[in-house]
Design a protein around this motif. Structure first.
Motif, PDB file in Angstrom:
ATOM      1  N   VAL A 117       0.816  -1.216   0.000  1.00 41.84           N
ATOM      2  CA  VAL A 117       0.000   0.000   0.000  1.00 41.84           C
ATOM      3  C   VAL A 117       0.850   1.267   0.000  1.00 41.84           C
ATOM      4  CG1 VAL A 117      -1.769   1.307   1.229  1.00 41.84           C
ATOM      5  CG2 VAL A 117      -1.902  -1.183   1.145  1.00 41.84           C
ATOM      6  N   GLY A 118       1.864   1.325   0.872  1.00 44.73           N
ATOM      7  CA  GLY A 118       2.697   2.513   0.930  1.00 44.73           C
ATOM      8  C   GLY A 118       3.429   2.787  -0.373  1.00 44.73           C
ATOM      9  N   GLN A 119       3.911   1.730  -1.016  1.00 43.40           N
ATOM     10  CA  GLN A 119       4.633   1.907  -2.284  1.00 43.40           C
ATOM     11  C   GLN A 119       3.699   2.408  -3.381  1.00 43.40           C
ATOM     12  OE1 GLN A 119       7.670   1.808  -2.066  1.00 43.40           O
ATOM     13  NE2 GLN A 119       8.447   0.162  -0.808  1.00 43.40           N
ATOM     14  N   ILE A 120       2.461   1.907  -3.381  1.00 41.95           N
ATOM     15  CA  ILE A 120       1.491   2.374  -4.374  1.00 41.95           C
ATOM     16  C   ILE A 120       1.200   3.852  -4.161  1.00 41.95           C
ATOM     17  CG2 ILE A 120      -0.908   2.195  -5.141  1.00 41.95           C
ATOM     18  CD1 ILE A 120       0.859  -0.014  -6.209  1.00 41.95           C
ATOM     19  N   GLY A 121       1.098   4.257  -2.887  1.00 46.62           N
ATOM     20  CA  GLY A 121       0.892   5.666  -2.592  1.00 46.62           C
ATOM     21  C   GLY A 121       1.997   6.533  -3.175  1.00 46.62           C
ATOM     22  N   GLU A 122       3.242   6.076  -3.078  1.00 49.85           N
ATOM     23  CA  GLU A 122       4.363   6.818  -3.658  1.00 49.85           C
ATOM     24  C   GLU A 122       4.249   6.884  -5.177  1.00 49.85           C
ATOM     25  OE1 GLU A 122       8.250   5.634  -2.491  1.00 49.85           O
ATOM     26  OE2 GLU A 122       7.777   5.527  -0.356  1.00 49.85           O
ATOM     27  N   LEU A 123       3.864   5.779  -5.789  1.00 49.50           N
ATOM     28  CA  LEU A 123       3.757   5.738  -7.248  1.00 49.50           C
ATOM     29  C   LEU A 123       2.718   6.717  -7.775  1.00 49.50           C
ATOM     30  CD1 LEU A 123       4.015   1.887  -7.894  1.00 49.50           C
ATOM     31  CD2 LEU A 123       5.541   3.636  -8.815  1.00 49.50           C
ATOM     32  N   LEU A 124       1.652   6.919  -7.009  1.00 47.79           N
ATOM     33  CA  LEU A 124       0.594   7.819  -7.453  1.00 47.79           C
ATOM     34  C   LEU A 124       1.053   9.271  -7.470  1.00 47.79           C
ATOM     35  CD1 LEU A 124      -2.430   6.224  -5.559  1.00 47.79           C
ATOM     36  CD2 LEU A 124      -1.924   6.071  -7.994  1.00 47.79           C
ATOM     37  N   TYR A 125       2.110   9.583  -6.716  1.00 51.06           N
ATOM     38  CA  TYR A 125       2.655  10.938  -6.706  1.00 51.06           C
ATOM     39  C   TYR A 125       3.476  11.245  -7.956  1.00 51.06           C
ATOM     40  CZ  TYR A 125       1.501  12.132  -1.837  1.00 51.06           C
ATOM     41  OH  TYR A 125       0.848  12.440  -0.680  1.00 51.06           O
ATOM     42  N   LEU A 126       3.944  10.225  -8.635  1.00 47.56           N
ATOM     43  CA  LEU A 126       4.847  10.442  -9.755  1.00 47.56           C
ATOM     44  C   LEU A 126       4.179  11.278 -10.844  1.00 47.56           C
ATOM     45  CD1 LEU A 126       6.453   6.897 -10.233  1.00 47.56           C
ATOM     46  CD2 LEU A 126       7.454   8.891  -9.103  1.00 47.56           C
ATOM     47  N   PRO A 127       4.792  12.397 -11.261  1.00 47.65           N
ATOM     48  CA  PRO A 127       4.229  13.173 -12.368  1.00 47.65           C
ATOM     49  C   PRO A 127       4.276  12.388 -13.673  1.00 47.65           C
ATOM     50  CG  PRO A 127       6.410  13.987 -11.786  1.00 47.65           C
ATOM     51  CD  PRO A 127       6.036  12.994 -10.733  1.00 47.65           C
TER      52      PRO A 127
END
Length: 343
Positions: A117-127
């Motif tokens: 879950v935490g890694q997916i959250g980071e991925l969603l931030y990627l421009p």
């Protein structure tokens, strides 16, 4: 099947949907494009088995899960290395540790949620980012807990734990827009109580500002919930059609081109709030064990606290009014054209 390219061409959700529908097994490597404040790009490695995510790491030294176990103080580094050497090469490390009685089923679920879950959250931030899928890559058993989750089922929990919504501010639906369901019947993904409350009000054809008043939630919180439902393909934003009397009132008060900047008041919050469980819900399963709706995994990634996973922790503030943005009018014109064609 070739799955490679930029997120600007194919979103993360679309990539996950392709891999899940195709029941693909292999490694999805994602390189986040460098932003001005980054020294070098960050890489994410997502392993899938038959379209289900089995682990996500940011390293390739086969010690990601071991480091997470030690960081959570379940086992010491020395003990972990000893057990890794004893683990059969064809068995997921997490399952082996459970069979040895050193980890519980609950701890494995916590570790898996922290991995994913935490890694997916980071991925969603990627421009933007570049992804490439390798279906010849072997599954890293030493990085696996033995649990898995549908590739698209992790997007919504990932959105719920976002700390900073600044990157999505321009994408939040307008307060005067309404939500329209894109599916028949009930949602095909697990949604929490607040999301369900917004979902039920979609049938009443009221805008987001009115939803916020009815639910006793802040406007920004309802906008974020709506964004999540739109992002995962459950709903779409449609401009709310104004009645003849409302249009006449606007024409009388605001002359000419200034109508594009008319202020629309948003009602304040007055009704009792809706309590929420505030946990990401994942349909986690173990091989050979039938799914029963999945547990509630209110589990943070390393560096993410339980309170930050709570939907109620979203900062929200009431606003006196919102300007009708150009995108709102573009959506309105598109809606009217579609309506004219269908008639």
């Amino acid at each position: 099947m070739f799955v490679n390219g930029y997120f600007s061409d194919c979103s993360l959700l679309e990539v996950f949907q392709l891999l899940q529908d195709g029941k693909k097994t292999g490694l999805l490597s994602i390189q986040g494009l460098v932003s001005p404040d980054q020294v070098r790009p960050k890489y994410y490695y997502i392993w899938l088995h038959r379209g289900r995510i089995v682990t996500i790491t940011t390293r390739l030294d086969s010690r990601g899960l071991a480091a997470l176990i030690s960081r959570r103080q379940y086992l010491s580094v020395t003990m972990m290395e000893r057990l890794i050497r004893r683990c059969p090469i064809d068995e997921p490390l997490g399952r082996f540790l459970r069979s040895q009685g050193v980890l519980t089923k609950k701890q494995l679920k916590i570790l898996f949620a922290a991995q994913v879950v935490g890694q997916i959250g980071e991925l969603l931030y990627l421009p933007d980012g570049y992804c490439e899928f390798d279906q010849t890559a072997l599954l890293p058993k030493v990085e696996m807990t033995g649990l898995s989750v549908g590739a698209t089922d992790v997007i919504l929990p990932g959105l719920r734990i976002l700390k900073d919504w600044a990157a999505f501010k321009e994408q939040l639906p307008h307060p005067q827009s309404v939500l329209v369901s894109l599916i028949r019947g009930q949602p095909n993904v697990r949604i929490n109580q607040a999301e369900w409350s917004v979902w039920r009000l979609m049938d009443e054809n009221i805008n987001l500002g009115q939803m916020a008043t009815r639910l006793g939630l802040s406007l920004e919180q309802v906008q974020r919930i709506a964004f999540c439902l739109i992002f995962v393909g459950l709903a779409k934003e449609v401009p709310m059609m104004l009645g003849a009397s409302e249009i006449a009132a606007i024409d009388a008060e605001v002359p000419g081109e200034e109508r594009l900047a008319v202020r629309v008041p948003v009602s304040g919050v007055s009704e009792p709030g809706v309590s929420e469980p505030g946990v990401p819900v994942l349909g986690v399963s173990e091989p050979g064990v039938p799914e029963t709706g999945g547990p509630n995994l209110g589990v943070p990634d390393a560096g993410v606290s339980d309170s930050e996973l709570s939907d109620s922790s979203f900062p929200g503030s009431e606003t006196e009014g919102e300007s009708l943005s150009p995108s709102f009018f573009r959506n309105l014109l598109g809606f009217l054209r579609d309506a004219a064609k269908s008639s």
